[in-house]
Design a protein around this motif. Structure first.
Motif, PDB file in Angstrom:
ATOM      1  N   TYR A  31       0.865  -1.343   0.076  1.00 10.17           N
ATOM      2  CA  TYR A  31       0.176  -0.196   0.027  1.00 10.17           C
ATOM      3  C   TYR A  31       0.640   1.438  -0.373  1.00 10.17           C
ATOM      4  CZ  TYR A  31      -3.625  -3.041   1.886  1.00 10.17           C
ATOM      5  OH  TYR A  31      -4.247  -4.057   1.615  1.00 10.17           O
ATOM      6  N   TRP A  52       4.446   2.371  -2.311  1.00  7.93           N
ATOM      7  CA  TRP A  52       4.685   0.885  -1.483  1.00  7.93           C
ATOM      8  C   TRP A  52       6.153   0.098  -1.373  1.00  7.93           C
ATOM      9  CZ3 TRP A  52       6.348  -3.330  -3.451  1.00  7.93           C
ATOM     10  CH2 TRP A  52       6.949  -3.519  -4.993  1.00  7.93           C
ATOM     11  N   LYS A  99      -4.324   0.978  -0.778  1.00 10.21           N
ATOM     12  CA  LYS A  99      -4.672  -0.446  -1.366  1.00 10.21           C
ATOM     13  C   LYS A  99      -4.468  -0.143  -2.946  1.00 10.21           C
ATOM     14  CE  LYS A  99      -9.650  -1.368  -0.826  1.00 10.21           C
ATOM     15  NZ  LYS A  99     -10.235  -2.507   0.028  1.00 10.21           N
ATOM     16  N   THR A 101      -2.204   2.756  -4.158  1.00  8.38           N
ATOM     17  CA  THR A 101      -0.936   2.597  -5.017  1.00  8.38           C
ATOM     18  C   THR A 101      -0.807   3.613  -5.065  1.00  8.38           C
ATOM     19  OG1 THR A 101      -0.490   1.638  -6.404  1.00  8.38           O
ATOM     20  CG2 THR A 101      -0.053  -0.333  -5.419  1.00  8.38           C
TER      21      THR A 101
END
Length: 123
Positions: A31, A52, A99, A101
């Motif tokens: 993430y 991430w 989530k 990115t």
């Protein structure tokens, strides 16, 4: 994913603090993560974000050169190192993760938010 910010406190102007954002659950290492802050009577403000893998970073203009965002995926933790603090940096600082990115300054793109940590900079 549960996020917990820590490391805030009272510091004199010109001082430094390092905030930590510890994650549990989910695949935090996948993430993007951001830091935001909110001062009393003001809107939430973007501070910095990191991809991430830790290679992509993005800062608000007023934080460039003073704040550094980093992450340690082995520890599921993102850090915000703050130098040359000013009284106007006083705020509650929040970490958030998305989530998808997105290394973004847009709060609505973040899926998970932690409780904030108070940073107070005295003059």
């Amino acid at each position: 994913v549960q996020l917990q910010a820590s490391g805030g406190g009272l510091v004199q102007a010109g001082g430094s603090l390092r905030l930590s954002c510890a994650a549990s659950g989910g695949t935090f290492s996948h993430y993007a993560t951001g830091w935001f802050r909110q001062a009393p009577g003001k809107e939430r403000e973007f501070v910095a974000a990191i991809g991430w893998a830790g290679f992509n970073t993005y800062y608000a203009d007023s934080m460039k050169g003073r704040f550094t965002i980093s992450r340690d995926n082995a520890r599921n933790t993102v850090y915000l190192h703050m130098d040359s603090l000013k009284p106007e940096d006083t705020a509650v600082y929040y970490c958030a993760a998305n989530k998808h990115t997105y290394v973004s300054s847009t709060p609505d793109l973040y899926d998970y938010w932690g409780r904030g940590t108070q940073v107070t900079v005295s003059s």
